[in-house]
Write a protein that holds these residues in place. Structure first.
Motif, PDB file in Angstrom:
ATOM      1  N   GLN A 188       7.066  12.234 -13.790  1.00 58.74           N
ATOM      2  CA  GLN A 188       6.265  13.417 -13.496  1.00 58.74           C
ATOM      3  C   GLN A 188       5.041  13.469 -14.397  1.00 58.74           C
ATOM      4  OE1 GLN A 188       8.523  16.919 -12.974  1.00 58.74           O
ATOM      5  NE2 GLN A 188       6.747  18.234 -12.753  1.00 58.74           N
ATOM      6  N   GLY A 189       3.898  13.728 -13.803  1.00 58.74           N
ATOM      7  CA  GLY A 189       2.651  13.814 -14.551  1.00 58.74           C
ATOM      8  C   GLY A 189       1.984  12.477 -14.811  1.00 58.74           C
ATOM      9  N   ALA A 190       2.502  11.409 -14.199  1.00 60.58           N
ATOM     10  CA  ALA A 190       1.965  10.063 -14.438  1.00 60.58           C
ATOM     11  C   ALA A 190       0.510   9.962 -14.003  1.00 60.58           C
ATOM     12  CB  ALA A 190       2.793   9.029 -13.685  1.00 60.58           C
ATOM     13  N   ASP A 191      -0.277   9.272 -14.805  1.00 62.16           N
ATOM     14  CA  ASP A 191      -1.672   8.985 -14.493  1.00 62.16           C
ATOM     15  C   ASP A 191      -1.728   7.587 -13.903  1.00 62.16           C
ATOM     16  OD1 ASP A 191      -4.361   8.480 -14.345  1.00 62.16           O
ATOM     17  OD2 ASP A 191      -4.773   8.907 -16.450  1.00 62.16           O
ATOM     18  N   LEU A 192      -1.960   7.508 -12.599  1.00 60.21           N
ATOM     19  CA  LEU A 192      -1.971   6.220 -11.910  1.00 60.21           C
ATOM     20  C   LEU A 192      -3.385   5.761 -11.572  1.00 60.21           C
ATOM     21  CD1 LEU A 192       1.052   6.875  -9.534  1.00 60.21           C
ATOM     22  CD2 LEU A 192       1.038   5.726 -11.738  1.00 60.21           C
ATOM     23  N   THR A 193      -4.377   6.286 -12.287  1.00 58.24           N
ATOM     24  CA  THR A 193      -5.764   5.920 -11.987  1.00 58.24           C
ATOM     25  C   THR A 193      -6.035   4.452 -12.229  1.00 58.24           C
ATOM     26  OG1 THR A 193      -6.448   6.678 -14.183  1.00 58.24           O
ATOM     27  CG2 THR A 193      -6.703   8.222 -12.355  1.00 58.24           C
ATOM     28  N   SER A 194      -5.275   3.789 -13.099  1.00 57.43           N
ATOM     29  CA  SER A 194      -5.509   2.371 -13.313  1.00 57.43           C
ATOM     30  C   SER A 194      -5.193   1.561 -12.055  1.00 57.43           C
ATOM     31  CB  SER A 194      -4.689   1.843 -14.505  1.00 57.43           C
ATOM     32  OG  SER A 194      -3.306   1.982 -14.248  1.00 57.43           O
ATOM     33  N   LEU A 195      -4.280   2.050 -11.224  1.00 57.32           N
ATOM     34  CA  LEU A 195      -4.012   1.382  -9.947  1.00 57.32           C
ATOM     35  C   LEU A 195      -5.191   1.576  -8.997  1.00 57.32           C
ATOM     36  CD1 LEU A 195      -0.264   2.195  -9.257  1.00 57.32           C
ATOM     37  CD2 LEU A 195      -1.255   0.013  -9.918  1.00 57.32           C
ATOM     38  N   ASP A 196      -5.792   2.768  -9.002  1.00 60.15           N
ATOM     39  CA  ASP A 196      -6.961   3.026  -8.148  1.00 60.15           C
ATOM     40  C   ASP A 196      -8.108   2.112  -8.533  1.00 60.15           C
ATOM     41  OD1 ASP A 196      -5.828   5.060  -6.587  1.00 60.15           O
ATOM     42  OD2 ASP A 196      -6.307   6.569  -8.105  1.00 60.15           O
ATOM     43  N   ALA A 197      -8.287   1.889  -9.828  1.00 61.08           N
ATOM     44  CA  ALA A 197      -9.389   1.047 -10.304  1.00 61.08           C
ATOM     45  C   ALA A 197      -9.168  -0.401  -9.910  1.00 61.08           C
ATOM     46  CB  ALA A 197      -9.512   1.151 -11.831  1.00 61.08           C
ATOM     47  N   VAL A 218       5.794   4.531 -17.319  1.00 66.29           N
ATOM     48  CA  VAL A 218       4.985   5.421 -16.478  1.00 66.29           C
ATOM     49  C   VAL A 218       5.372   5.308 -15.007  1.00 66.29           C
ATOM     50  CG1 VAL A 218       2.633   5.928 -15.696  1.00 66.29           C
ATOM     51  CG2 VAL A 218       3.069   5.354 -18.102  1.00 66.29           C
ATOM     52  N   ALA A 219       5.472   4.069 -14.505  1.00 68.66           N
ATOM     53  CA  ALA A 219       5.779   3.856 -13.089  1.00 68.66           C
ATOM     54  C   ALA A 219       6.437   2.502 -12.899  1.00 68.66           C
ATOM     55  CB  ALA A 219       4.511   3.941 -12.250  1.00 68.66           C
ATOM     56  N   VAL A 220       7.286   2.422 -11.892  1.00 68.29           N
ATOM     57  CA  VAL A 220       7.941   1.182 -11.494  1.00 68.29           C
ATOM     58  C   VAL A 220       8.006   1.171  -9.972  1.00 68.29           C
ATOM     59  CG1 VAL A 220       9.321   0.938 -13.608  1.00 68.29           C
ATOM     60  CG2 VAL A 220      10.261   2.211 -11.658  1.00 68.29           C
ATOM     61  N   ALA A 221       8.428   0.042  -9.426  1.00 73.81           N
ATOM     62  CA  ALA A 221       8.727  -0.042  -8.002  1.00 73.81           C
ATOM     63  C   ALA A 221      10.240  -0.144  -7.883  1.00 73.81           C
ATOM     64  CB  ALA A 221       8.051  -1.263  -7.390  1.00 73.81           C
ATOM     65  N   ALA A 222      10.805   0.450  -6.840  1.00 74.97           N
ATOM     66  CA  ALA A 222      12.259   0.427  -6.675  1.00 74.97           C
ATOM     67  C   ALA A 222      12.609   0.200  -5.212  1.00 74.97           C
ATOM     68  CB  ALA A 222      12.867   1.736  -7.160  1.00 74.97           C
ATOM     69  N   ALA A 274       0.855  -1.189   0.000  1.00 77.19           N
ATOM     70  CA  ALA A 274       0.000   0.000   0.000  1.00 77.19           C
ATOM     71  C   ALA A 274       0.884   1.229   0.000  1.00 77.19           C
ATOM     72  CB  ALA A 274      -0.898   0.005   1.220  1.00 77.19           C
ATOM     73  N   VAL A 275       0.578   2.155  -0.898  1.00 80.16           N
ATOM     74  CA  VAL A 275       1.299   3.429  -0.947  1.00 80.16           C
ATOM     75  C   VAL A 275       0.318   4.511  -1.331  1.00 80.16           C
ATOM     76  CG1 VAL A 275       3.484   2.407  -1.646  1.00 80.16           C
ATOM     77  CG2 VAL A 275       1.934   3.230  -3.371  1.00 80.16           C
ATOM     78  N   ALA A 276       0.725   5.716  -1.171  1.00 81.74           N
ATOM     79  CA  ALA A 276      -0.087   6.830  -1.631  1.00 81.74           C
ATOM     80  C   ALA A 276       0.288   7.130  -3.071  1.00 81.74           C
ATOM     81  CB  ALA A 276       0.157   8.050  -0.759  1.00 81.74           C
ATOM     82  N   ALA A 277      -0.697   7.290  -3.923  1.00 87.69           N
ATOM     83  CA  ALA A 277      -0.448   7.588  -5.334  1.00 87.69           C
ATOM     84  C   ALA A 277      -0.993   8.969  -5.661  1.00 87.69           C
ATOM     85  CB  ALA A 277      -1.122   6.536  -6.210  1.00 87.69           C
ATOM     86  N   VAL A 278      -0.508   9.510  -6.741  1.00 85.58           N
ATOM     87  CA  VAL A 278      -0.896  10.851  -7.138  1.00 85.58           C
ATOM     88  C   VAL A 278      -1.040  10.898  -8.646  1.00 85.58           C
ATOM     89  CG1 VAL A 278       1.501  11.623  -7.281  1.00 85.58           C
ATOM     90  CG2 VAL A 278      -0.264  13.292  -6.912  1.00 85.58           C
ATOM     91  N   TYR A 286      12.168   8.795 -12.197  1.00 81.30           N
ATOM     92  CA  TYR A 286      10.945   8.394 -11.493  1.00 81.30           C
ATOM     93  C   TYR A 286      10.982   9.000 -10.099  1.00 81.30           C
ATOM     94  CZ  TYR A 286      10.561   4.786 -15.110  1.00 81.30           C
ATOM     95  OH  TYR A 286      10.457   4.113 -16.295  1.00 81.30           O
ATOM     96  N   LEU A 287       9.882   9.591  -9.674  1.00 83.90           N
ATOM     97  CA  LEU A 287       9.796  10.263  -8.385  1.00 83.90           C
ATOM     98  C   LEU A 287       8.928   9.466  -7.425  1.00 83.90           C
ATOM     99  CD1 LEU A 287       9.011  13.757  -9.893  1.00 83.90           C
ATOM    100  CD2 LEU A 287      11.245  12.855  -9.239  1.00 83.90           C
ATOM    101  N   ASP A 288       9.296   9.466  -6.160  1.00 87.48           N
ATOM    102  CA  ASP A 288       8.540   8.811  -5.104  1.00 87.48           C
ATOM    103  C   ASP A 288       7.162   9.468  -4.992  1.00 87.48           C
ATOM    104  OD1 ASP A 288       7.604   7.710  -2.725  1.00 87.48           O
ATOM    105  OD2 ASP A 288       9.364   8.265  -1.570  1.00 87.48           O
ATOM    106  N   VAL A 289       6.109   8.668  -4.953  1.00 83.26           N
ATOM    107  CA  VAL A 289       4.758   9.222  -4.859  1.00 83.26           C
ATOM    108  C   VAL A 289       4.116   8.987  -3.498  1.00 83.26           C
ATOM    109  CG1 VAL A 289       4.350   9.109  -7.338  1.00 83.26           C
ATOM    110  CG2 VAL A 289       3.672   7.193  -5.906  1.00 83.26           C
ATOM    111  N   ARG A 290       4.873   8.458  -2.521  1.00 84.44           N
ATOM    112  CA  ARG A 290       4.316   8.261  -1.179  1.00 84.44           C
ATOM    113  C   ARG A 290       3.919   9.594  -0.567  1.00 84.44           C
ATOM    114  NH1 ARG A 290       9.188   4.981   1.369  1.00 84.44           N
ATOM    115  NH2 ARG A 290      10.213   6.572   0.140  1.00 84.44           N
TER     116      ARG A 290
END
Length: 124
Positions: free
Chosen positions: A113-122, A96-100, A5-9, A42-46
């Motif tokens: 930057q500017g990544a759309d992470l709504t598919s993770l929310d769905a 778009v995004a990875v885990a590190a 679980a992480v915070a996404a933006v 890639y930037l941390d989104v927590r």
């Protein structure tokens, strides 16, 4: 594989060090968690959203780099660049995004930057 679980933006903030000077001239700067991989940053989104988004760490994609940063404000306080393992995030294009992290269990979600992470929310 492990679900974390992480915070996404939807829009990720800027890069680099931030902060100001404390009394006596010492810096209170903290460096952003930035991962360089395949020519992208890639930037941390927590902590960037009020809702937690779950993601599943996928296969190992190889090595990324945590660039060095001067957190101390001292001339000799620069951290050296460090290698980190990059993992795919199931359901998200690695462009778009990875885990590190050092291990899948320690991996955090990082996104361009500017990544759309709504598919993770769905998928949550």
């Amino acid at each position: 594989m492990r679900t974390l679980a992480v915070a996404a933006v939807l829009v990720v903030g800027g890069t680099g060090c931030g902060g100001g000077l404390k009394a006596g001239g010492a810096s209170d700067a903290k460096c952003a968690y930035v991962v360089k991989y395949e020519g992208r940053s890639y930037l941390d989104v927590r902590g960037q959203s009020v809702t937690d988004t779950k993601f599943t760490v996928g296969k190992n994609l190889g090595a990324g780099l945590l660039p060095g940063c001067d957190e101390s404000g001292e001339v000799d306080g620069t951290e050296k660049p460090e290698k980190v393992t990059v993992y795919e995030v199931e359901g998200i294009d690695p462009a778009v995004a990875v885990a590190a992290g050092k291990t899948p269990a320690e991996a955090v979600l990082v996104a361009v930057q500017g990544a759309d992470l709504t598919s993770l929310d769905a998928a949550s």
